[in-house]
Write a protein that holds these residues in place. Sequence first.
Motif, PDB file in Angstrom:
ATOM      1  N   PRO A 155       0.806  -1.231   0.000  1.00 39.17           N
ATOM      2  CA  PRO A 155       0.000   0.000   0.000  1.00 39.17           C
ATOM      3  C   PRO A 155       0.832   1.271   0.000  1.00 39.17           C
ATOM      4  O   PRO A 155       0.329   2.341  -0.323  1.00 39.17           O
ATOM      5  CB  PRO A 155      -0.827  -0.129   1.283  1.00 39.17           C
ATOM      6  CG  PRO A 155      -0.050  -1.044   2.161  1.00 39.17           C
ATOM      7  CD  PRO A 155       0.646  -2.001   1.251  1.00 39.17           C
ATOM      8  N   ASP A 175      -9.848  -1.408  -3.218  1.00 42.06           N
ATOM      9  CA  ASP A 175     -10.903  -0.809  -2.402  1.00 42.06           C
ATOM     10  C   ASP A 175     -12.253  -1.473  -2.648  1.00 42.06           C
ATOM     11  O   ASP A 175     -13.096  -1.541  -1.754  1.00 42.06           O
ATOM     12  CB  ASP A 175     -10.993   0.698  -2.642  1.00 42.06           C
ATOM     13  CG  ASP A 175     -11.189   1.036  -4.104  1.00 42.06           C
ATOM     14  OD1 ASP A 175     -10.738   0.251  -4.961  1.00 42.06           O
ATOM     15  OD2 ASP A 175     -11.786   2.079  -4.400  1.00 42.06           O
ATOM     16  N   GLN A 178     -12.237  -4.871  -0.530  1.00 42.60           N
ATOM     17  CA  GLN A 178     -11.958  -4.871   0.902  1.00 42.60           C
ATOM     18  C   GLN A 178     -13.175  -5.217   1.752  1.00 42.60           C
ATOM     19  O   GLN A 178     -13.029  -5.527   2.928  1.00 42.60           O
ATOM     20  CB  GLN A 178     -11.375  -3.518   1.326  1.00 42.60           C
ATOM     21  CG  GLN A 178      -9.974  -3.312   0.785  1.00 42.60           C
ATOM     22  CD  GLN A 178      -9.272  -2.127   1.433  1.00 42.60           C
ATOM     23  OE1 GLN A 178      -9.823  -1.445   2.271  1.00 42.60           O
ATOM     24  NE2 GLN A 178      -8.032  -1.895   1.038  1.00 42.60           N
ATOM     25  N   TRP A 204      -4.085  -0.561  -6.320  1.00 39.30           N
ATOM     26  CA  TRP A 204      -4.764   0.377  -5.433  1.00 39.30           C
ATOM     27  C   TRP A 204      -5.364   1.534  -6.217  1.00 39.30           C
ATOM     28  O   TRP A 204      -4.817   1.972  -7.219  1.00 39.30           O
ATOM     29  CB  TRP A 204      -3.778   0.931  -4.403  1.00 39.30           C
ATOM     30  CG  TRP A 204      -3.050  -0.136  -3.668  1.00 39.30           C
ATOM     31  CD1 TRP A 204      -1.905  -0.783  -4.081  1.00 39.30           C
ATOM     32  CD2 TRP A 204      -3.409  -0.719  -2.424  1.00 39.30           C
ATOM     33  NE1 TRP A 204      -1.541  -1.725  -3.152  1.00 39.30           N
ATOM     34  CE2 TRP A 204      -2.439  -1.709  -2.124  1.00 39.30           C
ATOM     35  CE3 TRP A 204      -4.450  -0.497  -1.518  1.00 39.30           C
ATOM     36  CZ2 TRP A 204      -2.486  -2.470  -0.966  1.00 39.30           C
ATOM     37  CZ3 TRP A 204      -4.496  -1.253  -0.367  1.00 39.30           C
ATOM     38  CH2 TRP A 204      -3.534  -2.222  -0.096  1.00 39.30           C
ATOM     39  N   SER A 205      -6.473   2.053  -5.709  1.00 39.97           N
ATOM     40  CA  SER A 205      -7.017   3.286  -6.254  1.00 39.97           C
ATOM     41  C   SER A 205      -6.158   4.462  -5.792  1.00 39.97           C
ATOM     42  O   SER A 205      -5.384   4.358  -4.834  1.00 39.97           O
ATOM     43  CB  SER A 205      -8.463   3.493  -5.780  1.00 39.97           C
ATOM     44  OG  SER A 205      -9.285   2.439  -6.217  1.00 39.97           O
ATOM     45  N   HIS A 209      -5.247   5.002   1.562  1.00 42.45           N
ATOM     46  CA  HIS A 209      -5.846   3.702   1.807  1.00 42.45           C
ATOM     47  C   HIS A 209      -5.101   3.031   2.951  1.00 42.45           C
ATOM     48  O   HIS A 209      -3.921   3.275   3.187  1.00 42.45           O
ATOM     49  CB  HIS A 209      -5.805   2.811   0.554  1.00 42.45           C
ATOM     50  CG  HIS A 209      -4.557   2.959  -0.262  1.00 42.45           C
ATOM     51  ND1 HIS A 209      -4.531   3.638  -1.453  1.00 42.45           N
ATOM     52  CD2 HIS A 209      -3.293   2.553  -0.029  1.00 42.45           C
ATOM     53  CE1 HIS A 209      -3.300   3.630  -1.928  1.00 42.45           C
ATOM     54  NE2 HIS A 209      -2.534   2.979  -1.087  1.00 42.45           N
TER      55      HIS A 209
END
Length: 353
Positions: A155, A175, A178, A204-205, A209
Amino acid sequence: MTSPLIITRADPLLDELLRLSAAAGVTPEVAADPGGALRSWSAAPLVLVGLDVAAELADLGPPRRGGVHVVGLGAVPDEVFRVAVRLGAENVAELPRSDQWLLELLADAGERAVRDAVTIGVVGGSGGSGATTFACALAVVAARRGPACLVDADPQGPGVDQVLGFDRVDGVRWDALQQTTGRLSARALHDALPRRRQLGVLTWSTGPHGPLPAFAAREAMSAAVRGHDVVVVDLPRAADPVTEELAARCRHLVVVARATIPGYASAARLVSRVSASGPVGVVVRGAGVDERDAASVLGAAVLTTMGDQRGLDESVDLGLGPLRSRRSVLGRAAARVLASLHDGGAAAGGTAA
């Protein structure tokens, strides 16, 4: 044998099991005779034993194995559980109450039978070693031969989509997974990921996060393995329970080390820490590296060495990814590592100039 095995003479039960099998996308082998079913007993990925023949089969004393379940329609009598113990069955399922559970079990067995993915975890021996870039290179080269998936488990990293130029490709990212609470099918993950040709990426966006939830990471990794030939995981250097579990799920671990004294020292500590998870090989970045000396210092076999690649930053900034050419430094190094791991792990080394 790649098909689940159903053993029953009860037509109503068989009809229900065949319906569930069709919904799961699998074609089972059906045996009405317990004795004849023993030919396929050990090879089947999953065995469903009808309540009507469970005692008869137990009397034959088939060899113990996993993935055996006794199934019946409606409530089952208590003595069935004693028979299940004799068979070595994992549980007793009552249909239709257990329909959804059995559907997922059949789908999982079907997906496991399709592929036995090579799973490779990549982690940096020190900050700035280029582990994420090398993980991307491995995934791109692997995707030239078959379906491959790159899992971004760091992350705090740069994001593999940024390195590959996938940042504008639509698809599901961490996301959206999750909040996962149920089984994630291989087909669903394969179809949902940002994808170009045979390479899918789970990353990941943009924006802040938190860490990966354990269940989501576990389900995503399992689905990726069932749906691809090669799965590459970009692992963070920081250790936490989720990272350790993902590393343990990788058949091979690759540590990317810089050929400097601080780089070797940091990588050696990391190799010592992660070696309990599985076989470890090292990729060394630097010119004029003596592989035997490097392996002795690092405590792991050197899979390959490589110099710096000209124009790498520019290529990534332009959204072209790290491999503009099959003959690039990264491309040749990644191809050599993949060949080495396919041929038996961290036994072979070599140099990519």
